[in-house]
Design a protein around this motif. Structure first.
Motif, PDB file in Angstrom:
ATOM      1  N   GLU A   1     -18.275  31.917 -35.283  1.00 11.39           N
ATOM      2  CA  GLU A   1     -18.438  32.404 -36.654  1.00 11.39           C
ATOM      3  C   GLU A   1     -17.648  31.569 -37.668  1.00 11.39           C
ATOM      4  O   GLU A   1     -17.786  31.778 -38.872  1.00 11.39           O
ATOM      5  N   GLN A   2     -16.841  30.641 -37.193  1.00 10.19           N
ATOM      6  CA  GLN A   2     -15.915  29.938 -38.078  1.00 10.19           C
ATOM      7  C   GLN A   2     -16.434  28.598 -38.582  1.00 10.19           C
ATOM      8  O   GLN A   2     -15.738  27.893 -39.326  1.00 10.19           O
TER       9      GLN A   2
ATOM     10  N   ASN B   1     -14.332  24.926 -35.674  1.00 11.00           N
ATOM     11  CA  ASN B   1     -13.134  25.590 -36.172  1.00 11.00           C
ATOM     12  C   ASN B   1     -12.770  26.756 -35.252  1.00 11.00           C
ATOM     13  O   ASN B   1     -13.658  27.443 -34.736  1.00 11.00           O
ATOM     14  N   TYR B   2     -11.464  27.000 -35.077  1.00  6.06           N
ATOM     15  CA  TYR B   2     -11.013  28.046 -34.151  1.00  6.06           C
ATOM     16  C   TYR B   2      -9.761  28.770 -34.636  1.00  6.06           C
ATOM     17  O   TYR B   2      -9.302  29.728 -34.009  1.00  6.06           O
TER      18      TYR B   2
ATOM     19  N   MET C   1     -11.558  36.130 -35.724  1.00  6.11           N
ATOM     20  CA  MET C   1     -12.990  35.836 -35.747  1.00  6.11           C
ATOM     21  C   MET C   1     -13.376  35.077 -34.486  1.00  6.11           C
ATOM     22  O   MET C   1     -12.568  34.327 -33.927  1.00  6.11           O
TER      23      MET C   1
ATOM     24  N   ASN D   1      -8.748  30.930 -36.897  1.00  5.61           N
ATOM     25  CA  ASN D   1      -8.665  32.352 -37.207  1.00  5.61           C
ATOM     26  C   ASN D   1      -8.898  33.167 -35.932  1.00  5.61           C
ATOM     27  O   ASN D   1     -10.021  33.257 -35.434  1.00  5.61           O
TER      28      ASN D   1
ATOM     29  N   ILE E   1     -15.071  32.116 -32.472  1.00  4.18           N
ATOM     30  CA  ILE E   1     -15.126  30.698 -32.803  1.00  4.18           C
ATOM     31  C   ILE E   1     -16.483  30.325 -33.385  1.00  4.18           C
ATOM     32  O   ILE E   1     -16.577  29.544 -34.340  1.00  4.18           O
TER      33      ILE E   1
END
Length: 206
Positions: free
Chosen positions: A135-136, A125-126, A131, A128, A133
């Motif tokens: 951490e997502q 996931n990217y 944050m 957000n 990457i």
């Protein structure tokens, strides 16, 4: 209690889930701790005549399934990773040199994967931008490779793809969408270039 029920109960307790994950997986190496390998014989399902070469990296924690069918082979320097999804490989299937298989992936019978192929059901996931990457977290979409499929060297099969029966993937292709049975696909991104016509019993260019 089966594995699915156990996982559901663990998911209801985030702190316990995190502690159990850290107990099994090395936080830096992102692979099972060395002592987990001692229990592979208990929970990894390998059928009659199957072979996994010694140089294969087996990142196969016990919280997802791994099964290798009868007389199937995983050749040298491959990486098998079921940390985020099951890996199920059918009978008489050959996983060629230096392949990477990251679940969730289901591979059928009489499938041949050539060299340096990546089959991954995982995406990072990217979205957000506030944050990092890493951490997502990740998302997964299952890959299905049906019976009697041949995948050429250096191909990449992306999450969510289904390759139909007797499908051929040309070398170096990047397959980002599903391909029908009895077809040949090629390119980046891959598209169908041939399809078998059962009426005239010929392969026809598309």
């Amino acid at each position: 209690m089966n594995l699915s029920t156990f996982k559901q109960k663990i998911d209801q307790h985030p702190a316990l889930k995190s502690a159990l994950h850290n107990f099994i997986m090395h936080p830096v190496k992102a692979k099972p701790r060395w002592w987990i390998h001692l229990f592979y014989f208990i929970y990894l399902k390998r059928s009659k005549g199957s072979v996994i070469y010694r140089s294969v990296r087996k990142d196969l924690p016990p919280f997802n399934r791994f099964a290798l069918g009868c007389y199937s082979v995983v050749e040298d320097f491959c990486c098998l990773n079921n940390a985020v999804g099951d890996i199920i490989i059918g009978d008489y299937t050959r996983i060629g040199l230096r392949n990477t298989i990251i679940g969730p992936v289901t591979i059928g019978n009489y499938v041949n994967l050539a060299q340096n192929i990546t089959v991954s059901g995982l995406n990072h996931n990217y979205q957000n931008v506030d944050m990092r990457i890493d951490e997502q977290g990740v998302t997964t979409l299952p890959i299905t490779i049906e019976d009697d499929v041949w995948i050429g060297a250096n191909a990449i099969i992306l999450p969510g793809v289904t390759l139909g029966r007797h499908c051929v993937v040309s070398a170096g292709s990047v397959v980002s969408r599903s391909m029908p049975s009895y077809s040949v696909c090629a390119g980046i991104p891959a598209r169908v270039i041939k399809q078998y016509n059962f009426e005239n019993k010929k392969w026809e260019k598309v």
